[in-house]
Design a protein around this motif. Structure first.
Motif, PDB file in Angstrom:
ATOM      1  N   VAL A  50       0.837  -1.204   0.000  1.00  0.00           N
ATOM      2  CA  VAL A  50       0.000   0.000   0.000  1.00  0.00           C
ATOM      3  C   VAL A  50       0.870   1.251   0.000  1.00  0.00           C
ATOM      4  O   VAL A  50       0.614   2.211  -0.747  1.00  0.00           O
ATOM      5  CB  VAL A  50      -0.954  -0.004   1.208  1.00  0.00           C
ATOM      6  CG1 VAL A  50      -1.542   1.391   1.443  1.00  0.00           C
ATOM      7  CG2 VAL A  50      -2.076  -1.006   0.995  1.00  0.00           C
ATOM      8  N   ARG A  51       1.906   1.265   0.807  1.00  0.00           N
ATOM      9  CA  ARG A  51       2.763   2.451   0.907  1.00  0.00           C
ATOM     10  C   ARG A  51       3.526   2.706  -0.390  1.00  0.00           C
ATOM     11  O   ARG A  51       3.731   3.858  -0.792  1.00  0.00           O
ATOM     12  CB  ARG A  51       3.702   2.314   2.100  1.00  0.00           C
ATOM     13  CG  ARG A  51       2.956   2.334   3.434  1.00  0.00           C
ATOM     14  CD  ARG A  51       3.897   2.081   4.617  1.00  0.00           C
ATOM     15  NE  ARG A  51       3.134   1.863   5.844  1.00  0.00           N
ATOM     16  CZ  ARG A  51       2.690   2.830   6.634  1.00  0.00           C
ATOM     17  NH1 ARG A  51       2.925   4.097   6.324  1.00  0.00           N
ATOM     18  NH2 ARG A  51       2.018   2.540   7.729  1.00  0.00           N
ATOM     19  N   ILE A  52       3.954   1.632  -1.051  1.00  0.00           N
ATOM     20  CA  ILE A  52       4.638   1.784  -2.330  1.00  0.00           C
ATOM     21  C   ILE A  52       3.697   2.416  -3.358  1.00  0.00           C
ATOM     22  O   ILE A  52       4.060   3.362  -4.071  1.00  0.00           O
ATOM     23  CB  ILE A  52       5.149   0.423  -2.834  1.00  0.00           C
ATOM     24  CG1 ILE A  52       6.298  -0.082  -1.948  1.00  0.00           C
ATOM     25  CG2 ILE A  52       5.605   0.513  -4.288  1.00  0.00           C
ATOM     26  CD1 ILE A  52       6.717  -1.517  -2.234  1.00  0.00           C
ATOM     27  N   ILE A  53       2.487   1.896  -3.442  1.00  0.00           N
ATOM     28  CA  ILE A  53       1.513   2.386  -4.422  1.00  0.00           C
ATOM     29  C   ILE A  53       1.009   3.778  -4.048  1.00  0.00           C
ATOM     30  O   ILE A  53       0.857   4.658  -4.910  1.00  0.00           O
ATOM     31  CB  ILE A  53       0.339   1.398  -4.540  1.00  0.00           C
ATOM     32  CG1 ILE A  53       0.833   0.066  -5.119  1.00  0.00           C
ATOM     33  CG2 ILE A  53      -0.778   1.973  -5.405  1.00  0.00           C
ATOM     34  CD1 ILE A  53      -0.165  -1.070  -5.005  1.00  0.00           C
ATOM     35  N   ALA A  54       0.749   4.004  -2.754  1.00  0.00           N
ATOM     36  CA  ALA A  54       0.192   5.279  -2.305  1.00  0.00           C
ATOM     37  C   ALA A  54       1.114   6.449  -2.587  1.00  0.00           C
ATOM     38  O   ALA A  54       0.650   7.553  -2.913  1.00  0.00           O
ATOM     39  CB  ALA A  54      -0.128   5.215  -0.808  1.00  0.00           C
ATOM     40  N   GLU A  55       2.412   6.225  -2.475  1.00  0.00           N
ATOM     41  CA  GLU A  55       3.355   7.318  -2.714  1.00  0.00           C
ATOM     42  C   GLU A  55       3.237   7.828  -4.147  1.00  0.00           C
ATOM     43  O   GLU A  55       3.195   9.042  -4.388  1.00  0.00           O
ATOM     44  CB  GLU A  55       4.782   6.845  -2.434  1.00  0.00           C
ATOM     45  CG  GLU A  55       5.813   7.952  -2.599  1.00  0.00           C
ATOM     46  CD  GLU A  55       7.213   7.518  -2.243  1.00  0.00           C
ATOM     47  OE1 GLU A  55       8.104   8.378  -2.226  1.00  0.00           O
ATOM     48  OE2 GLU A  55       7.415   6.309  -1.990  1.00  0.00           O
ATOM     49  N   VAL A  56       3.168   6.915  -5.101  1.00  0.00           N
ATOM     50  CA  VAL A  56       3.079   7.305  -6.509  1.00  0.00           C
ATOM     51  C   VAL A  56       1.672   7.790  -6.853  1.00  0.00           C
ATOM     52  O   VAL A  56       1.491   8.809  -7.534  1.00  0.00           O
ATOM     53  CB  VAL A  56       3.484   6.129  -7.415  1.00  0.00           C
ATOM     54  CG1 VAL A  56       3.299   6.489  -8.894  1.00  0.00           C
ATOM     55  CG2 VAL A  56       4.931   5.731  -7.149  1.00  0.00           C
ATOM     56  N   ALA A  57       0.648   7.075  -6.369  1.00  0.00           N
ATOM     57  CA  ALA A  57      -0.736   7.473  -6.661  1.00  0.00           C
ATOM     58  C   ALA A  57      -1.047   8.850  -6.090  1.00  0.00           C
ATOM     59  O   ALA A  57      -1.802   9.623  -6.686  1.00  0.00           O
ATOM     60  CB  ALA A  57      -1.703   6.439  -6.095  1.00  0.00           C
ATOM     61  N   GLY A  58      -0.478   9.170  -4.927  1.00  0.00           N
ATOM     62  CA  GLY A  58      -0.700  10.480  -4.337  1.00  0.00           C
ATOM     63  C   GLY A  58      -0.169  11.606  -5.202  1.00  0.00           C
ATOM     64  O   GLY A  58      -0.807  12.655  -5.341  1.00  0.00           O
ATOM     65  N   ARG A  59       1.006  11.379  -5.804  1.00  0.00           N
ATOM     66  CA  ARG A  59       1.569  12.399  -6.701  1.00  0.00           C
ATOM     67  C   ARG A  59       0.700  12.551  -7.948  1.00  0.00           C
ATOM     68  O   ARG A  59       0.480  13.655  -8.431  1.00  0.00           O
ATOM     69  CB  ARG A  59       2.998  12.028  -7.089  1.00  0.00           C
ATOM     70  CG  ARG A  59       4.004  12.098  -5.957  1.00  0.00           C
ATOM     71  CD  ARG A  59       5.428  12.172  -6.487  1.00  0.00           C
ATOM     72  NE  ARG A  59       5.793  10.994  -7.270  1.00  0.00           N
ATOM     73  CZ  ARG A  59       6.400   9.929  -6.783  1.00  0.00           C
ATOM     74  NH1 ARG A  59       6.709   9.875  -5.490  1.00  0.00           N
ATOM     75  NH2 ARG A  59       6.717   8.914  -7.563  1.00  0.00           N
ATOM     76  N   ILE A  60       0.226  11.424  -8.469  1.00  0.00           N
ATOM     77  CA  ILE A  60      -0.612  11.466  -9.673  1.00  0.00           C
ATOM     78  C   ILE A  60      -1.933  12.171  -9.386  1.00  0.00           C
ATOM     79  O   ILE A  60      -2.389  13.017 -10.171  1.00  0.00           O
ATOM     80  CB  ILE A  60      -0.868  10.036 -10.185  1.00  0.00           C
ATOM     81  CG1 ILE A  60       0.437   9.414 -10.688  1.00  0.00           C
ATOM     82  CG2 ILE A  60      -1.919  10.028 -11.291  1.00  0.00           C
ATOM     83  CD1 ILE A  60       0.335   7.928 -10.980  1.00  0.00           C
ATOM     84  N   LEU A  61      -2.524  11.831  -8.251  1.00  0.00           N
ATOM     85  CA  LEU A  61      -3.827  12.392  -7.895  1.00  0.00           C
ATOM     86  C   LEU A  61      -3.720  13.837  -7.459  1.00  0.00           C
ATOM     87  O   LEU A  61      -4.672  14.609  -7.577  1.00  0.00           O
ATOM     88  CB  LEU A  61      -4.444  11.549  -6.773  1.00  0.00           C
ATOM     89  CG  LEU A  61      -5.903  11.812  -6.405  1.00  0.00           C
ATOM     90  CD1 LEU A  61      -6.822  11.438  -7.567  1.00  0.00           C
ATOM     91  CD2 LEU A  61      -6.286  11.005  -5.162  1.00  0.00           C
TER      92      LEU A  61
END
Length: 327
Positions: A50-61
């Protein structure tokens, strides 16, 4: 790709249970963070992915994610907690096959109905289950392990799981049934606790994700003897699959994101787009592979929801086939 201590520490740093991820430098669309509930402890395979994905998804979002760990009852405590928040998309849950499809058949008072209450936003990863034993058990292969169980008779040894009805419980139940042996079941509050007792030799075996046992494998306390997937793991290429060990068994475990059923389409679609783009990012794919996880095929919300609902029916039928008691 070989899993090393350096890559492990890069992928899974020692983080607090609640992490405020940095906001995107530009394109910020909301000052309000999105709470991401995780039903397993910090440092577990689910938490790390989750933390790996959230870091990138947060920047995208362009919006901050707050990862909040609420472990217990095979992830179902966090799922039930989601119902206490408004259906506005500002709280999401790391839905897994266990909480969605398995637990409803085992736990009488979940506090939620998977199909009625929740809507899948996306599917993110497939988490291979691996069979772990303490090195002190002195077995290195599936056949050696099964022969040991047969030599000592029914229920002489104990296995651990992350709770009744969890994927780790069901996978071991399926393994024991096919092998024609039995062990006593010891449920824990999460895989992290199972692995700790495995390393200490207090229990003899357990299926876990590939990431959580890594530190104990490095110290020589734990041994991975099989993978419950069609193919071997890139991070552990010398470990055979259960099929290679002569057992017709592979139970891939999916992990995704869910929201309350009444969440507006606009918010669901925004988050879905960011998550799908994140799991398509080469660096995310690489980091997840290093901890033994595979990215799922990107799905639209409707497809993810259909996938989960179809899986619910398939799991129910599998449990009946295994003869496991269900609600």
């Amino acid at each position: 790709m070989k899993l090393t201590r350096r890559s492990f520490m890069q992928a899974a740093p020692a983080l607090p249970a609640t992490l405020l991820l940095p906001k995107a430098a530009s394109g910020q669309t909301s000052a309000r963070p999105i709470r991401w509930l995780v039903g397993f402890p910090a440092g577990s395979g689910t938490d790390v992915s989750v933390r790996i994905i959230a870091e990138v998804a947060g920047r995208i979002l362009g919006q901050t994610f707050v990862v909040e760990n609420r472990p217990g009852a095979s992830g179902t405590l966090a799922a039930a907690a989601l119902r206490s928040f408004p259906a506005d998309g500002n709280t999401i849950y790391s839905m897994e096959m266990g909480a969605y499809s398995l637990a409803p058949h085992f736990l009488p008072s979940l506090g939620y109905d998977s199909v009625r209450d929740f809507r899948m936003v996306s599917t993110l990863v497939v988490i291979p289950m691996v069979l772990m034993v303490p090195t002190s058990l002195n077995v290195s292969t599936v056949s050696e392990f099964v022969n040991l169980l047969k030599a000592h008779g029914p229920n002489h040894f104990q296995f651990g799981s992350s709770g009744a009805g969890s994927i780790t419980h069901v996978t071991m139940a399926a393994f024991l049934r096919e092998a024609g042996v039995s062990m006593e079941h010891v449920p824990y509050r999460g895989t992290t606790f199972t692995v700790t007792d495995l390393a200490a030799g207090r229990i003899a075996a357990g299926f876990t994700d590939a990431n959580t046992p890594f530190p104990f494998m490095q110290t020589g306390q734990l041994k991975m003897i099989a993978v419950a997937m069609p193919d071997r793991l890139a991070a552990q290429p010398t470990v055979p699959t259960l099929r290679e060990a002569g057992m017709a068994l592979d139970l891939p475990y999916w992990q995704g994101v869910a929201v309350l059923r009444a969440t507006p389409d606009a918010m669901v679609n925004r988050i879905n787009d960011a998550l799908n783009r994140a799991i398509s990012d080469p660096q995310v794919i690489s980091k997840l592979a290093e901890i033994g996880m595979l990215t799922a095929a990107p799905r639209a919300p409707e497809a993810a929801d259909e996938f989960a609902r179809n899986g619910f029916t398939a799991v129910r039928d599998k449990l009946r086939e295994l003869g496991l008691e269900t609600q």
